[in-house]
Design a protein around this motif. Structure first.
Motif, PDB file in Angstrom:
ATOM      1  N   SER A  39      29.911  34.224  43.154  1.00  0.00           N
ATOM      2  CA  SER A  39      30.358  34.168  44.481  1.00  0.00           C
ATOM      3  C   SER A  39      31.866  33.766  44.398  1.00  0.00           C
ATOM      4  O   SER A  39      32.324  33.682  43.315  1.00  0.00           O
ATOM      5  N   ARG A  40      32.764  33.448  45.464  1.00  0.00           N
ATOM      6  CA  ARG A  40      34.207  33.016  45.493  1.00  0.00           C
ATOM      7  C   ARG A  40      34.273  31.950  44.753  1.00  0.00           C
ATOM      8  O   ARG A  40      35.361  31.394  44.339  1.00  0.00           O
ATOM      9  N   THR A  41      33.322  31.065  44.972  1.00  0.00           N
ATOM     10  CA  THR A  41      33.508  29.764  44.266  1.00  0.00           C
ATOM     11  C   THR A  41      32.400  29.021  43.138  1.00  0.00           C
ATOM     12  O   THR A  41      32.586  28.159  42.761  1.00  0.00           O
ATOM     13  N   GLU A  42      31.501  30.203  42.981  1.00  0.00           N
ATOM     14  CA  GLU A  42      30.647  29.772  42.028  1.00  0.00           C
ATOM     15  C   GLU A  42      30.542  31.046  40.777  1.00  0.00           C
ATOM     16  O   GLU A  42      30.857  32.000  41.049  1.00  0.00           O
ATOM     17  N   SER A  43      30.270  30.476  39.714  1.00  0.00           N
ATOM     18  CA  SER A  43      29.941  31.242  38.414  1.00  0.00           C
ATOM     19  C   SER A  43      29.010  30.821  37.397  1.00  0.00           C
ATOM     20  O   SER A  43      28.460  29.643  37.590  1.00  0.00           O
ATOM     21  N   ARG A  44      28.265  31.705  36.653  1.00  0.00           N
ATOM     22  CA  ARG A  44      27.499  31.351  35.664  1.00  0.00           C
ATOM     23  C   ARG A  44      27.438  31.931  34.441  1.00  0.00           C
ATOM     24  O   ARG A  44      28.234  32.928  34.420  1.00  0.00           O
ATOM     25  N   LEU A  63      51.593  48.306  46.104  1.00  0.00           N
ATOM     26  CA  LEU A  63      50.743  47.385  45.974  1.00  0.00           C
ATOM     27  C   LEU A  63      49.848  47.199  47.421  1.00  0.00           C
ATOM     28  O   LEU A  63      50.677  47.175  48.389  1.00  0.00           O
ATOM     29  N   ARG A  64      48.544  47.251  47.306  1.00  0.00           N
ATOM     30  CA  ARG A  64      47.824  46.976  48.644  1.00  0.00           C
ATOM     31  C   ARG A  64      46.844  45.876  48.316  1.00  0.00           C
ATOM     32  O   ARG A  64      46.125  46.061  47.230  1.00  0.00           O
ATOM     33  N   ILE A  65      46.784  44.797  48.989  1.00  0.00           N
ATOM     34  CA  ILE A  65      45.667  44.004  48.994  1.00  0.00           C
ATOM     35  C   ILE A  65      44.791  43.963  50.475  1.00  0.00           C
ATOM     36  O   ILE A  65      45.486  44.002  51.416  1.00  0.00           O
ATOM     37  N   THR A  66      43.427  44.115  50.377  1.00  0.00           N
ATOM     38  CA  THR A  66      42.683  43.804  51.553  1.00  0.00           C
ATOM     39  C   THR A  66      41.672  42.787  51.452  1.00  0.00           C
ATOM     40  O   THR A  66      41.261  42.525  50.102  1.00  0.00           O
ATOM     41  N   ASP A  67      41.192  42.144  52.545  1.00  0.00           N
ATOM     42  CA  ASP A  67      40.499  41.211  52.511  1.00  0.00           C
ATOM     43  C   ASP A  67      39.503  41.396  53.692  1.00  0.00           C
ATOM     44  O   ASP A  67      40.154  41.549  54.817  1.00  0.00           O
ATOM     45  N   ALA A  68      38.157  41.619  53.459  1.00  0.00           N
ATOM     46  CA  ALA A  68      37.205  41.775  54.483  1.00  0.00           C
ATOM     47  C   ALA A  68      37.762  42.896  55.395  1.00  0.00           C
ATOM     48  O   ALA A  68      37.653  43.040  56.619  1.00  0.00           O
ATOM     49  N   ASP A  94      38.119  44.327  42.525  1.00  0.00           N
ATOM     50  CA  ASP A  94      37.495  44.036  43.613  1.00  0.00           C
ATOM     51  C   ASP A  94      36.331  43.473  43.570  1.00  0.00           C
ATOM     52  O   ASP A  94      35.483  43.468  42.777  1.00  0.00           O
ATOM     53  N   ALA A  95      36.045  42.453  44.670  1.00  0.00           N
ATOM     54  CA  ALA A  95      34.781  41.795  44.706  1.00  0.00           C
ATOM     55  C   ALA A  95      34.740  40.860  45.989  1.00  0.00           C
ATOM     56  O   ALA A  95      35.808  40.296  46.414  1.00  0.00           O
ATOM     57  N   PHE A  96      33.568  40.831  46.452  1.00  0.00           N
ATOM     58  CA  PHE A  96      33.188  39.711  47.627  1.00  0.00           C
ATOM     59  C   PHE A  96      34.154  40.148  48.898  1.00  0.00           C
ATOM     60  O   PHE A  96      34.862  39.325  49.492  1.00  0.00           O
ATOM     61  N   ASP A  97      34.245  41.310  49.265  1.00  0.00           N
ATOM     62  CA  ASP A  97      35.094  41.966  50.161  1.00  0.00           C
ATOM     63  C   ASP A  97      36.509  41.877  49.891  1.00  0.00           C
ATOM     64  O   ASP A  97      37.265  42.034  51.038  1.00  0.00           O
TER      65      ASP A  97
END
Length: 402
Positions: A166-171, A322-327, A280-283
């Motif tokens: 997720s944006r805040t967790e890893s394993r 450069l292009r950055i998108t969020d949701a 890219d990940a998590f929108d």
């Protein structure tokens, strides 16, 4: 990117000329081959599946069949249908030592080391790609003079990865650590005839004609595929800690035109390269595309059995986007020119002085420069690698001695 990895990239592409004889002249120093192989991978942890792959391999044996340098590309990979994750070992670049040469009457052993770029992705998490070293060993057997069959096993070092879920967790996960392969190779003969009396006579007469018409120094055109390795993370991406620091390897076209000066043994050229990077990940996603144009000058250093390294510098500019998108919403859309300066090095394969084409490997190290577009810092150091570039001299082709 570790410099030993670059060593293996540099060595593999020497092998695209010569033939299978053990006679030690420049025309038999190396032989090229085309190979196909099937892989099976084992030892993954829960969450990362074992997998398989079909591959195509390009490479060559060197030092009269005592060394083998190659690059291997996956044609396709497959994982269990029940898995939501995908895993591939990506592009593999390797070097092997064959202490007894190629096995012509019985299978003979080899040992080697590989640079592997494994890629893993699960769901909408990011694609993870990191460089890994692998050690391999196996057997090879020549069949019908121009073919060989080989089997091998390789062990990948450091199979652990800290993977974002997720944006805040890893394993912590472990990718496959053991692979087995079986393959077949077809050896290609480009310059065997040059060792014969007829071949030597042809080279002498063609050289005389080139001297008369001035074909040794001439214009060239070139084309190949290049990849761009980021050596550090872009500043604009450092806030996205759930994304990998580097993007995966991608191949893009490179074209060039230049002039070769025979007596000082040096060259000038103009080049165009296209490069892209992104994650890219998590929108959330970012994408950087660049059109790079530069003028380069380089000097050839020495000629060892047709292996001719060079070094020089290049100056130019790159148009960056450069292009950055969020949701789904664009939060950055920037374009502009930036300076492009690089140290240029690599090598040619020159079986004879009268060849109308040669194969070249180009590498460019671009140090980090303070550059930005639309106020966004895109400073970065990178390494461009053009694995195989086809370089043609039209005037030499036109004046080949019949």
């Amino acid at each position: 990117m570790k410099w030993p990895h670059l060593y293996f990239i540099c060595l593999f592409s020497v092998g695209f000329h010569a033939n299978v004889s053990a006679q030690k002249d420049r025309y038999k120093f190396a032989q090229s081959y085309l190979g196909f192989q099937a892989d099976a991978l084992f030892g993954a942890s829960e969450g990362i599946p074992g997998s398989g792959a079909a591959r195509i391999t390009l490479g060559g044996t060197h030092f009269w069949n005592k060394a083998d340098f190659y690059i291997s590309f996956p044609l396709f990979s497959f994982t269990p249908r029940s898995s939501e994750a995908t895993y591939t070992e990506g592009v593999i670049t390797g070097a092997r030592y064959l202490p007894f040469g190629l096995g012509k009457r019985m299978p003979l052993p080899f040992a080697g080391i590989q640079w592997i770029t494994p890629a893993f992705r699960m769901g909408d998490s990011p694609e993870w790609q990191r460089s890994r070293l692998s050690f391999e060993a196996g057997l090879t057997l020549v069949v019908k003079k121009r073919h060989s069959i080989e089997t091998s096993v390789h062990y990948i070092t450091n199979s652990e990865l800290n993977y974002p879920v997720s944006r805040t967790e890893s394993r912590i996960l472990h990718h496959p650590g053991i692979g087995v392969s079986i393959g077949i190779k077809r050896y290609l003969d480009f310059t065997a005839g040059n060792s014969s009396p007829e071949g030597k006579e042809y080279i002498q007469k063609t050289s005389e004609k080139f001297e008369v018409v001035g074909a040794f120094s001439s214009w060239s055109i070139a084309a190949g595929l290049s990849s761009n390795l980021l050596l550090k993370q872009y500043d604009f991406a450092k806030d996205y800690t759930f994304l990998p620091a580097n993007s995966g390897l991608e191949l893009a076209p490179e074209i060039a035109s230049g002039y070769y000066f025979h007596h000082p043994d040096m060259a000038l050229r103009a080049t165009y390269r296209y490069a892209r990077a992104g994650q890219d990940a998590f929108d959330l996603s970012w994408s950087l595309k660049e059109h790079r144009i530069s003028a380069e000058i380089f000097k050839f250093l020495f000629d060892y059995k047709g292996f001719v390294p060079f070094a020089g510098v290049g100056f130019g500019a790159a148009y960056s986007s450069l292009r950055i998108t969020d949701a789904g919403h664009t939060i950055t859309n920037a374009q502009g020119w930036r300076p492009d300066v690089a140290l240029v090095f690599g090598w040619d394969i020159r079986p004879s002085p009268v060849d109308w084409f040669i194969l070249r490997t180009n590498l460019r190290y671009a140090p980090s420069l303070d550059s930005s577009i639309d106020g966004i810092n895109i400073s970065n150091s990178n390494l461009e690698i053009n694995f195989i570039q086809f370089v043609m001299y039209p005037k030499r082709f036109k004046n080949q001695k019949p």
